[in-house]
Scaffold this motif. Structure first.
Motif, PDB file in Angstrom:
ATOM      1  N   GLY A  47     -27.401 -20.707  -9.900  1.00  0.00           N
ATOM      2  CA  GLY A  47     -26.723 -20.390 -11.147  1.00  0.00           C
ATOM      3  C   GLY A  47     -27.672 -20.421 -12.331  1.00  0.00           C
ATOM      4  O   GLY A  47     -28.386 -21.397 -12.542  1.00  0.00           O
ATOM      5  N   GLY A  48     -27.690 -19.338 -13.111  1.00  0.00           N
ATOM      6  CA  GLY A  48     -28.582 -19.244 -14.260  1.00  0.00           C
ATOM      7  C   GLY A  48     -29.949 -18.671 -13.935  1.00  0.00           C
ATOM      8  O   GLY A  48     -30.647 -18.194 -14.832  1.00  0.00           O
ATOM      9  N   GLN A  49     -30.355 -18.726 -12.663  1.00  0.00           N
ATOM     10  CA  GLN A  49     -31.671 -18.191 -12.280  1.00  0.00           C
ATOM     11  C   GLN A  49     -31.611 -16.734 -11.863  1.00  0.00           C
ATOM     12  O   GLN A  49     -32.602 -16.014 -11.990  1.00  0.00           O
ATOM     13  N   VAL A  50     -30.465 -16.307 -11.333  1.00  0.00           N
ATOM     14  CA  VAL A  50     -30.314 -14.923 -10.896  1.00  0.00           C
ATOM     15  C   VAL A  50     -28.973 -14.382 -11.367  1.00  0.00           C
ATOM     16  O   VAL A  50     -28.033 -15.137 -11.631  1.00  0.00           O
ATOM     17  N   SER A  51     -28.927 -13.059 -11.460  1.00  0.00           N
ATOM     18  CA  SER A  51     -27.660 -12.377 -11.706  1.00  0.00           C
ATOM     19  C   SER A  51     -27.399 -11.450 -10.528  1.00  0.00           C
ATOM     20  O   SER A  51     -28.331 -10.979  -9.880  1.00  0.00           O
ATOM     21  N   PHE A  52     -26.127 -11.190 -10.267  1.00  0.00           N
ATOM     22  CA  PHE A  52     -25.784 -10.320  -9.144  1.00  0.00           C
ATOM     23  C   PHE A  52     -24.344  -9.852  -9.298  1.00  0.00           C
ATOM     24  O   PHE A  52     -23.556 -10.437 -10.051  1.00  0.00           O
ATOM     25  N   ARG A  53     -24.004  -8.783  -8.584  1.00  0.00           N
ATOM     26  CA  ARG A  53     -22.612  -8.342  -8.480  1.00  0.00           C
ATOM     27  C   ARG A  53     -22.186  -8.476  -7.025  1.00  0.00           C
ATOM     28  O   ARG A  53     -23.020  -8.399  -6.114  1.00  0.00           O
ATOM     29  N   MET A  54     -20.917  -8.660  -6.808  1.00  0.00           N
ATOM     30  CA  MET A  54     -20.422  -8.740  -5.439  1.00  0.00           C
ATOM     31  C   MET A  54     -20.713  -7.427  -4.721  1.00  0.00           C
ATOM     32  O   MET A  54     -20.440  -6.355  -5.251  1.00  0.00           O
ATOM     33  N   PRO A  55     -21.292  -7.495  -3.508  1.00  0.00           N
ATOM     34  CA  PRO A  55     -21.567  -6.252  -2.776  1.00  0.00           C
ATOM     35  C   PRO A  55     -20.275  -5.549  -2.405  1.00  0.00           C
ATOM     36  O   PRO A  55     -19.259  -6.195  -2.127  1.00  0.00           O
ATOM     37  N   ALA A  56     -20.319  -4.222  -2.414  1.00  0.00           N
ATOM     38  CA  ALA A  56     -19.144  -3.428  -2.054  1.00  0.00           C
ATOM     39  C   ALA A  56     -19.159  -3.028  -0.590  1.00  0.00           C
ATOM     40  O   ALA A  56     -18.238  -2.379  -0.105  1.00  0.00           O
ATOM     41  N   LEU A  97     -38.750  11.424  -6.630  1.00  0.00           N
ATOM     42  CA  LEU A  97     -38.275  11.106  -7.972  1.00  0.00           C
ATOM     43  C   LEU A  97     -37.140  10.099  -7.827  1.00  0.00           C
ATOM     44  O   LEU A  97     -36.111  10.402  -7.220  1.00  0.00           O
ATOM     45  N   GLU A  98     -37.338   8.897  -8.354  1.00  0.00           N
ATOM     46  CA  GLU A  98     -36.341   7.848  -8.198  1.00  0.00           C
ATOM     47  C   GLU A  98     -35.338   7.878  -9.353  1.00  0.00           C
ATOM     48  O   GLU A  98     -35.707   8.011 -10.519  1.00  0.00           O
ATOM     49  N   LEU A  99     -34.066   7.750  -9.005  1.00  0.00           N
ATOM     50  CA  LEU A  99     -32.986   7.730  -9.987  1.00  0.00           C
ATOM     51  C   LEU A  99     -32.328   6.352  -9.943  1.00  0.00           C
ATOM     52  O   LEU A  99     -31.433   6.107  -9.137  1.00  0.00           O
ATOM     53  N   PRO A 100     -32.785   5.428 -10.810  1.00  0.00           N
ATOM     54  CA  PRO A 100     -32.202   4.079 -10.783  1.00  0.00           C
ATOM     55  C   PRO A 100     -30.786   4.093 -11.348  1.00  0.00           C
ATOM     56  O   PRO A 100     -30.433   4.923 -12.199  1.00  0.00           O
ATOM     57  N   TRP A 101     -29.978   3.159 -10.872  1.00  0.00           N
ATOM     58  CA  TRP A 101     -28.653   2.966 -11.443  1.00  0.00           C
ATOM     59  C   TRP A 101     -28.797   2.301 -12.814  1.00  0.00           C
ATOM     60  O   TRP A 101     -29.762   1.578 -13.073  1.00  0.00           O
ATOM     61  N   THR A 102     -27.856   2.552 -13.699  1.00  0.00           N
ATOM     62  CA  THR A 102     -27.897   1.907 -15.009  1.00  0.00           C
ATOM     63  C   THR A 102     -27.631   0.416 -14.842  1.00  0.00           C
ATOM     64  O   THR A 102     -27.085  -0.022 -13.824  1.00  0.00           O
ATOM     65  N   PRO A 103     -27.986  -0.400 -15.848  1.00  0.00           N
ATOM     66  CA  PRO A 103     -27.722  -1.849 -15.747  1.00  0.00           C
ATOM     67  C   PRO A 103     -26.246  -2.166 -15.514  1.00  0.00           C
ATOM     68  O   PRO A 103     -25.915  -3.204 -14.946  1.00  0.00           O
ATOM     69  N   GLU A 104     -25.360  -1.256 -15.939  1.00  0.00           N
ATOM     70  CA  GLU A 104     -23.929  -1.467 -15.736  1.00  0.00           C
ATOM     71  C   GLU A 104     -23.470  -1.038 -14.342  1.00  0.00           C
ATOM     72  O   GLU A 104     -22.280  -1.172 -14.009  1.00  0.00           O
ATOM     73  N   GLY A 105     -24.402  -0.502 -13.538  1.00  0.00           N
ATOM     74  CA  GLY A 105     -24.049  -0.076 -12.193  1.00  0.00           C
ATOM     75  C   GLY A 105     -23.441   1.311 -12.131  1.00  0.00           C
ATOM     76  O   GLY A 105     -22.669   1.613 -11.222  1.00  0.00           O
ATOM     77  N   SER A 106     -23.800   2.165 -13.075  1.00  0.00           N
ATOM     78  CA  SER A 106     -23.262   3.527 -13.117  1.00  0.00           C
ATOM     79  C   SER A 106     -24.363   4.536 -12.820  1.00  0.00           C
ATOM     80  O   SER A 106     -25.556   4.240 -12.878  1.00  0.00           O
ATOM     81  N   LEU A 107     -23.945   5.754 -12.530  1.00  0.00           N
ATOM     82  CA  LEU A 107     -24.879   6.854 -12.311  1.00  0.00           C
ATOM     83  C   LEU A 107     -25.498   7.273 -13.641  1.00  0.00           C
ATOM     84  O   LEU A 107     -24.790   7.433 -14.645  1.00  0.00           O
ATOM     85  N   ASP A 108     -26.811   7.457 -13.655  1.00  0.00           N
ATOM     86  CA  ASP A 108     -27.500   7.961 -14.852  1.00  0.00           C
ATOM     87  C   ASP A 108     -27.428   9.490 -14.818  1.00  0.00           C
ATOM     88  O   ASP A 108     -28.386  10.170 -14.475  1.00  0.00           O
TER      89      ASP A 108
END
Length: 468
Positions: free
Chosen positions: A385-394, A215-226
């Protein structure tokens, strides 16, 4: 042929490894080729079966060979024609492409490519060979040498309650072997497991092969736990265990807040559920102030697994786990596996921990990875730029990219192969059809003289593969 008497600077497995590379290159074709068995090679090269097993494990990690239960080892097919990779299993094609000479391999997440302790480890190992003559070493230490087990137990102890002892630590030949044992000991075959998503493909495939219901639990689009979905799954499903990362979830690069980790601990306690914690990248979190999830839950219901390879380099391929319960079952499975690990190599790793060299290396590696990530983010903005979105890796050594427009990511993958660039499509990190608009791109890649050329090829491939 015999490998006894190889140059003194080499250890037996290194000579076997070189021999196998030559053999694989000789037999590789467009179809898979069965390789000699452990026993056959041991007899041919006049070395122990454990030495052959260790060399095969290294080759398997590099994607040069793969194993089939009750059948043996096979060399991955090789083809000089990228169009020949258009069909078949996507992961097979990725491994085959990554082996080709001249490819820019952007598909991995290998922090130690930036800085490893391979040289220091081998130098220390040679010193220990003189201190521990072979005839005085124990014939078998099936759970790993005591020095390394004690060093790991001390490193994972955080309080009188959340403490570990050497007897709680088990060391195996590699991470895959350790996970295979966990699947057996925890009785996961046919059971239900919750995993964070995206999830490492090695773990997903091992679970699938064992018939585990994932059972996969994806992260929310905001990067939070669902959290509501996690609570619902624990309430409505017969969940055997939940698998989370200790601090940073990769490849997504998401870090749970302290509140979220406390909520996970509460839910696990409420439903009396096991936590299987993935600490593979835990020591590489750029923010070292995070409290690991394992330190917030009942320590008797936690199993932690990790490996040395991501932190130290390819010369330290061992996997390990920590568990305060299930001791009898774990001991039995490790005895049945009969891992014959180099006691000298393990002692060398223990010395790196005890001397402080390991911590110094981690501080340097984290700094280099952080600086590299900043440079890569600037390049991604310039080229994509404009083709992808990403967050800085932690943590780690890769970015998790999301296409801003609908694309056929398999077509992106195939187009890049023609340009001698390898990326990891997001669908590899799911078993239920998630992440089709994502891909993982390493910022510690190797094999290409100009990163900007590779990123420009990725930009063109994304543009040409748009579906809407």
């Amino acid at each position: 042929m015999t490998l006894r008497g190889e140059r003194q600077a080499d250890f037996a497995y290194q000579a076997v490894y070189r021999y196998m590379i030559t053999l694989i290159n000789e037999v590789s074709t467009d179809t898979r080729v069965k390789l000699p068995s452990l026993r056959q090679l041991a007899g041919r090269l006049n070395v122990s079966i454990s030495t052959i097993q260790y060399a095969y494990a290294l080759l398997e990690k590099e994607g040069r060979v793969y194993s089939v239960a009750k059948s043996g080892y096979y060399a991955w097919p090789m083809s000089a024609n990228p169009s020949a990779w258009a069909g078949g299993d996507l992961l097979d094609r990725l491994y085959a492409a990554a082996r080709r000479p001249g490819m820019a391999v952007l598909s991995g997440d290998e922090p130690a490519l930036l800085a490893s302790l391979d040289t220091a480890l081998l130098r220390l190992e040679r010193e220990l060979v003189r201190q521990y003559p072979k005839n005085l070493q124990p014939w078998s230490q099936p759970y790993g040498v005591w020095e390394l087990r004690a060093a790991l137990a001390a490193r994972y102890t955080s309080s009188p309650t959340h403490c570990w002892h050497a007897d709680n630590v088990y060391i195996g030949a590699d991470l895959r072997g350790v996970l295979d044992i966990l699947i057996e000991v925890l009785g996961l075959r046919g059971s239900t497991v919750i995993v964070e998503s995206p999830c490492d493909w090695l773990i997903l495939r091992l679970f699938q092969d064992a018939g585990v219901r994932i059972l996969e639990l994806p992260w929310t689009p905001e990067g939070s736990l669902d959290r509501p979905t996690l609570e619902r799954l624990l309430r409505d499903e017969a969940v055997h265990l939940v698998m989370f990362s200790s601090t940073v979830s990769l490849p997504s690069g998401v870090t749970m807040s302290l509140y979220e980790r406390l909520e996970v601990a509460r839910l696990l306690s409420q439903h009396d559920c096991w936590l299987l914690e993935n600490d593979t990248f835990g020591r590489l979190s750029f923010d070292t102030s995070h409290t690991a999830l394992r330190d917030l839950v009942n320590p008797d219901r936690v199993i932690v697994f990790s490996s040395f390879e991501k932190l130290l380099g390819s010369e330290a391929p061992y996997g390990f786990l920590l568990a305060r319960r299930l001791g009898v079952e774990l001991q039995r499975q490790f005895l049945l596996r009969s891992f014959r690990l180099s006691s000298i190599r393990q002692r060398a790793i223990a010395r790196l921990h005890q001397s402080g060299r390991f911590d110094q290396h981690l501080r340097t590696l984290r700094q280099q990875l952080g600086e590299q990530a900043v440079r890569m983010s600037l390049r991604l903005e310039q080229q994509l730029g404009g083709q992808v979105s990403f967050r800085m890796p932690a943590a780690g050594a890769a970015f998790w990219l999301a296409s801003t427009r609908a694309v056929d990511m398999r077509q992106v993958f195939q187009r890049l192969l023609v340009q001698q660039v390898v990326v990891a499509p997001g669908e590899l990190f799911s078993v239920s059809g998630l992440h089709h608009q994502n891909l993982r791109v390493s910022h510690t890649f190797h094999g290409h003289p100009n990163l900007d050329i590779a990123l420009a090829a990725l930009s063109d491939a994304l543009r040409q593969a748009q579906t809407g």
